[in-house]
Write an enzyme that holds these catalytic residues in place. Structure first.
Site, PDB file in Angstrom:
ATOM      1  N   HIS A  81       1.567   2.289  31.410  1.00 36.70           N
ATOM      2  CA  HIS A  81       0.205   2.194  31.525  1.00 36.70           C
ATOM      3  C   HIS A  81      -0.264   2.137  32.823  1.00 36.70           C
ATOM      4  O   HIS A  81       0.279   1.393  33.753  1.00 36.70           O
ATOM      5  CB  HIS A  81      -0.349   1.080  30.571  1.00 36.70           C
ATOM      6  CG  HIS A  81      -1.690   1.260  30.165  1.00 36.70           C
ATOM      7  ND1 HIS A  81      -2.933   0.981  31.113  1.00 36.70           N
ATOM      8  CD2 HIS A  81      -2.264   1.743  29.178  1.00 36.70           C
ATOM      9  CE1 HIS A  81      -3.852   1.323  30.497  1.00 36.70           C
ATOM     10  NE2 HIS A  81      -3.635   1.621  29.247  1.00 36.70           N
TER      11      HIS A  81
ATOM     12  N   ASP B  85      -0.285   2.903  22.025  1.00 34.22           N
ATOM     13  CA  ASP B  85       0.000   4.212  21.058  1.00 34.22           C
ATOM     14  C   ASP B  85       1.379   4.102  20.466  1.00 34.22           C
ATOM     15  O   ASP B  85       1.709   4.946  19.570  1.00 34.22           O
ATOM     16  CB  ASP B  85      -0.064   5.414  22.047  1.00 34.22           C
ATOM     17  CG  ASP B  85      -1.505   5.756  22.401  1.00 34.22           C
ATOM     18  OD1 ASP B  85      -2.404   5.809  21.662  1.00 34.22           O
ATOM     19  OD2 ASP B  85      -1.669   6.182  23.468  1.00 34.22           O
TER      20      ASP B  85
END
Ligand code: CMC
Length: 437
Positions: free
Chosen positions: A308, A364
């Site tokens: 991320h 996700d």
């Protein structure tokens, strides 16, 4: 006394000294413009491809501490909101800054319910797609098409008008998503049922067949509600930045949300949840995980659902999703892909490659496994991300519009092309090299 909240700069080109104020841990890029090598110099700019170190706005909506793995909406920890609130409560919070009281929530819920239907012409528009159209393509263009149905939406500085369009968008997203799904199978569209809550109604529009009244499983509808809360906003991510950018030109919120959804579609952003499922399918079994990780480390692709830009710690949303998955499995039975995912996580979190780069599971990584267990097809996963994220886009859009410091978003560039040159007549042009192997 020395003012410590400033940066002293010496320009070695000229020897000139400059003082630049530091406010909230930042300097203003425009304060650098006065630094010039010659009097007619344009002035110093910053260069920051992909906005790695640039704040583009002031925002009071979402707080992330990526090193500590903290996410808060309007100050409330995401864990508390997921445990104690509904998605519509959280939507109100994101849009208005405070949690709703009972009257406000009931009025807000009523407003959303009033706007769940699509105009019949929009339904016909959806019917025009091929049966195998990707639902994200359908969603992106249908949101844009709503701009033609509600032309008054362009009055973006009218607060009442804004409120109405915001409610319309939030209310219609599940309807569009369900229509995209049923279109693929040639199933008749199911109209919204206003006796049901937000997620129950969505499930009704997705899966109702012959039964006179669709009854959603309460564990599944609550799990979906929690997933919607977790996805509702995430400060200045790629799609939100797109929403703000398009909105800064004062277009209506439908075209803004359509552009934001297009940004979300990419596999590095919201499209990652679909990619994770493809990856788990490709790995196939737990014993092949180590080999797959080795392949990733050798440069053979990415571990989707990992890493991320902001989190350099466990994504707090991934932790809640893991918990929600257990609840969902009590109803749907175990999705065996969870075993592969857990093994991937275990090996990756011990591996030097991932540890050194601070790569952890993101939102996700586990969401697709839950969605699949609930009966959603992988190509709908990113649409499921977009349904709640529209709330964040709209909250950020509204904040941007009302921020007196904001103007049309228009970055600068460092030009790297040719200096001036002149067109050569066609007969004198020789091999350009373009198109050669
Ligand atoms: N698998 C393997 N290596 C990775 C991964 C990954 N998933 N993510 C980053 N790296 C490596 C990358 O190759 C680089 O290595 P090196 O320093 O040797 O060049 C290093 O880690 C830093 O990566 P980066 O590309 O500079 O990081 P970024 O902040 O630009 O990208 C990201 C962030 C999310 C795009 C990236 O981690 C990624 O592509 N992850 C996979 C896709 C994904 O799961 N996306 C969903 C993000 S969360 C929800 C959302 O935004 O929608």
């Amino acid at each position: 006394m020395v003012d410590q909240n400033r940066l002293s700069i010496t320009d070695q080109r000229t020897g000139a000294q400059y003082e630049v104020p530091i406010v909230d841990g930042t300097i203003r890029a425009m304060d650098l413009r006065k630094i010039k090598a010659t009097p007619d110099d344009f002035g110093l700019m910053t260069y920051d491809p992909a906005f790695l170190n640039t704040s583009s706005c002031r925002s009071a909506i979402t707080y992330i501490d990526g090193d500590a793995g903290i996410l808060r909406y309007r100050g409330y920890p995401i864990e508390e909101l997921a445990e104690k609130c509904s998605f519509l409560e959280v939507s109100w919070l994101l849009l208005n800054g405070e949690l709703p009281n009972p009257n406000e929530l009931s009025e807000w819920t009523g407003l959303i319910k009033r706007h769940t239907m699509l105009h019949e012409t929009t339904k016909k528009f959806l019917e025009g797609y091929r049966y195998d159209a990707h639902p994200m393509g359908m969603l992106i263009s249908t949101i844009a098409a709503l701009s033609t149905v509600y032309p008054e939406a362009k009055n973006v500085f009218d607060a009442d008008n804004r409120k109405l369009q915001i409610a319309r968008l939030i209310a219609k997203m599940p309807t569009i998503c369900a229509y995209c799904y049923r279109h693929h199978f040639g199933l008749p569209y199911v109209y919204p049922d206003n006796d049901l809550n937000f997620t129950e109604n969505f499930m009704n529009m997705m899966w109702k067949m012959f039964e006179p009244k669709y009854l959603a499983n309460p564990i599944l509808s609550r799990a979906l509600d929690i997933l919607f809360i977790l996805h509702a906003d995430h400060e200045q991510n790629c799609s939100t930045n797109t929403m703000r950018c398009v909105g800064s030109a004062q277009g209506d919120p439908y075209v803004g949300c359509s552009a934001a959804a297009a940004a979300l579609y990419g596999p590095l952003h919201g499209g990652a949840n679909e990619e994770v499922l493809k990856m788990l399918d490709q790995i196939g079994s737990k014993d092949r995980v180590a080999g797959f990780i080795h392949q990733v480390k050798e440069g053979g692709g990415k571990l989707m659902g990992f890493g991320h830009r902001v989190y350099k710690n466990y994504d707090p949303r991934a932790r809640i999703i893991k918990w929600a998955a257990e609840q969902v499995f009590t109803v749907t039975g175990y999705n065996k892909k969870i075993e592969i995912a857990l093994e991937l996580e275990r090996i990756a979190l011990e591996d030097d490659y991932f540890v050194k780069r601070k790569l952890y599971p993101n939102v996700d990584f586990y969401s697709g496994i839950i969605y699949e267990a609930m009966g959603f097809r992988p190509d709908l996963f990113t649409v499921l991300f977009a349904i709640p994220r529209v709330v964040g886009w709209l909250a950020q859009w509204q904040e941007m519009l009302l921020d007196p410091e904001q103007k049309i978003a228009r970055p600068r560039q460092i030009y790297t092309g040719h200096g001036e040159r002149h067109v050569v007549p066609m007969a004198d042009r020789h091999v350009s090299g373009i198109g050669d192997d």
